[in-house]
Design an enzyme around this catalytic site. Structure first.
Site, PDB file in Angstrom:
ATOM      1  N   SER A  10     -36.594 -39.883 -27.175  1.00 53.39           N
ATOM      2  CA  SER A  10     -36.576 -39.765 -25.713  1.00 53.39           C
ATOM      3  C   SER A  10     -35.273 -40.341 -25.201  1.00 53.39           C
ATOM      4  CB  SER A  10     -37.746 -40.536 -25.105  1.00 53.39           C
ATOM      5  OG  SER A  10     -37.468 -40.753 -23.727  1.00 53.39           O
ATOM      6  N   HIS A  35     -36.094 -35.155 -26.582  1.00 53.41           N
ATOM      7  CA  HIS A  35     -37.151 -35.292 -25.571  1.00 53.41           C
ATOM      8  C   HIS A  35     -36.529 -35.717 -24.241  1.00 53.41           C
ATOM      9  CE1 HIS A  35     -41.376 -35.861 -24.364  1.00 53.41           C
ATOM     10  NE2 HIS A  35     -40.994 -36.989 -23.778  1.00 53.41           N
ATOM     11  N   MET A  70     -42.923 -34.835 -15.523  1.00 51.68           N
ATOM     12  CA  MET A  70     -43.835 -35.768 -14.846  1.00 51.68           C
ATOM     13  C   MET A  70     -43.546 -35.684 -13.356  1.00 51.68           C
ATOM     14  SD  MET A  70     -43.433 -38.830 -17.649  1.00 51.68           S
ATOM     15  CE  MET A  70     -41.878 -38.191 -18.235  1.00 51.68           C
ATOM     16  N   PHE A 145     -42.569 -45.100 -17.749  1.00 49.47           N
ATOM     17  CA  PHE A 145     -41.580 -46.059 -18.240  1.00 49.47           C
ATOM     18  C   PHE A 145     -41.505 -46.051 -19.761  1.00 49.47           C
ATOM     19  CE2 PHE A 145     -43.381 -47.552 -14.273  1.00 49.47           C
ATOM     20  CZ  PHE A 145     -42.240 -47.763 -13.500  1.00 49.47           C
ATOM     21  N   GLY A 146     -40.305 -46.292 -20.275  1.00 46.90           N
ATOM     22  CA  GLY A 146     -40.147 -46.543 -21.695  1.00 46.90           C
ATOM     23  C   GLY A 146     -40.537 -47.985 -21.986  1.00 46.90           C
ATOM     24  N   GLY A 147     -40.669 -48.310 -23.252  1.00 41.92           N
ATOM     25  CA  GLY A 147     -40.856 -49.703 -23.663  1.00 41.92           C
ATOM     26  C   GLY A 147     -42.239 -50.280 -23.468  1.00 41.92           C
ATOM     27  N   GLY A 178     -45.102 -42.510 -26.438  1.00 39.50           N
ATOM     28  CA  GLY A 178     -45.290 -43.812 -25.802  1.00 39.50           C
ATOM     29  C   GLY A 178     -45.625 -44.897 -26.796  1.00 39.50           C
ATOM     30  N   GLY A 179     -44.749 -45.902 -26.874  1.00 36.78           N
ATOM     31  CA  GLY A 179     -45.021 -47.048 -27.737  1.00 36.78           C
ATOM     32  C   GLY A 179     -44.972 -46.737 -29.223  1.00 36.78           C
ATOM     33  N   GLY A 199     -38.493 -43.515 -27.802  1.00 34.02           N
ATOM     34  CA  GLY A 199     -37.333 -43.886 -27.010  1.00 34.02           C
ATOM     35  C   GLY A 199     -36.763 -45.206 -27.496  1.00 34.02           C
TER      36      GLY A 199
END
Ligand code: DX5
Ligand code: ZN
Length: 230
Positions: A10, A35, A70, A145-147, A178-179, A199
């Site tokens: 990402s 991505h 999104m 959000f990333g992270g 995600g994650g 990401g």
């Protein structure tokens, strides 16, 4: 059927000041797809990038660009992303009134079409869509959000969707977003995922680390006809 695991970094975690170079770097480091996270500050509580940025990075890679929308409403922007160079577009059922029509429209634009399920959205949502999609994306964090940390309850959903996909007999990618890190990637793969978005875990450590990060997320590659070495 078992397909090799694909990695889709990402670019939300890339250095936006030199995005073209970042895309070339992850391409050279072994990324399978790029991505591209689009956020509108309305459907999700963050704003990211749009068709102008997609058009700008398009010449920097020949790999598929996987556009995760999104945004709400979404239908009005599908043409712009297709024209800017999207290969895949994935949409959330909550982002518009007619998800079935949206999926048809994406296919009509010549792109692979995917449906994205938020952590609170049941696998059942796919019952009358699965025959029309090229990919299903399971969010393992709430989008925006990333992270963030991987939500482990989504593993059961990945397993359920894997069964659903296998029943169709069609090649439908099962993507998780995600994650994803070195610890959660093998869990998602064991549950049945074959495309992993990452990401933070891809971009950590800067360009010199990308190839190693991507290889570690992908994990051991199974030899044809056999099982992967530990
Ligand atoms: C979240 C995005 C993800 C995000 C993943 O809304 O859809 O693609 O960038 O980031 P990590 O891998 O850091 O969780
Ligand atoms: Zn995403």
């Amino acid at each position: 059927m078992t397909r090799p695991v694909l990695i889709a970094p990402s670019i939300l975690s890339a250095d936006f000041a030199r995005l073209g170079g970042e895309v070339r770097a992850i391409d050279a480091a072994g990324a399978d797809w790029i991505h591209f996270d689009v956020m509108d500050g309305h459907f999700v509580p963050n704003i990211s990038i749009g068709p102008g940025v997609l058009k700008a990075i398009r010449p920097h890679t020949t790999k598929p660009i996987d556009v995760h929308l999104m945004i709400s409403p979404v239908d009005a922007y599908l043409d712009a992303f297709a024209e800017a160079g999207a290969d895949h577009m994935t949409v959330h059922p909550e982002a518009g009134p007619h998800i079935h029509r949206t999926v048809q429209r994406i296919a009509g634009l010549g792109c692979k079409a995917g449906v994205v399920l938020n952590p609170g959205t049941p696998a059942k949502m796919l019952d009358y869509l699965i025959d029309d999609v090229d990919l299903v994306l399971v969010m393992s964090v709430n989008p925006g959000f990333g992270g963030q940390s991987f939500i482990t309850s989504q593993l059961r959903k990945i397993e359920a969707i894997r069964r659903m996909i296998d029943k169709t007999g069609r090649d439908i990618w099962l993507q998780v977003d995600g994650g994803i890190d070195f610890a959660t990637a093998p869990q998602a793969i064991a549950a049945g995922a074959d495309v992993l978005v990452a990401g933070t875990a891809t971009f950590r450590g800067g360009p010199g680390a990308y190839a190693d990060n991507i290889a570690r997320i992908r994990g051991p590659v199974a030899p044809a006809g056999g099982t992967a070495a530990a």
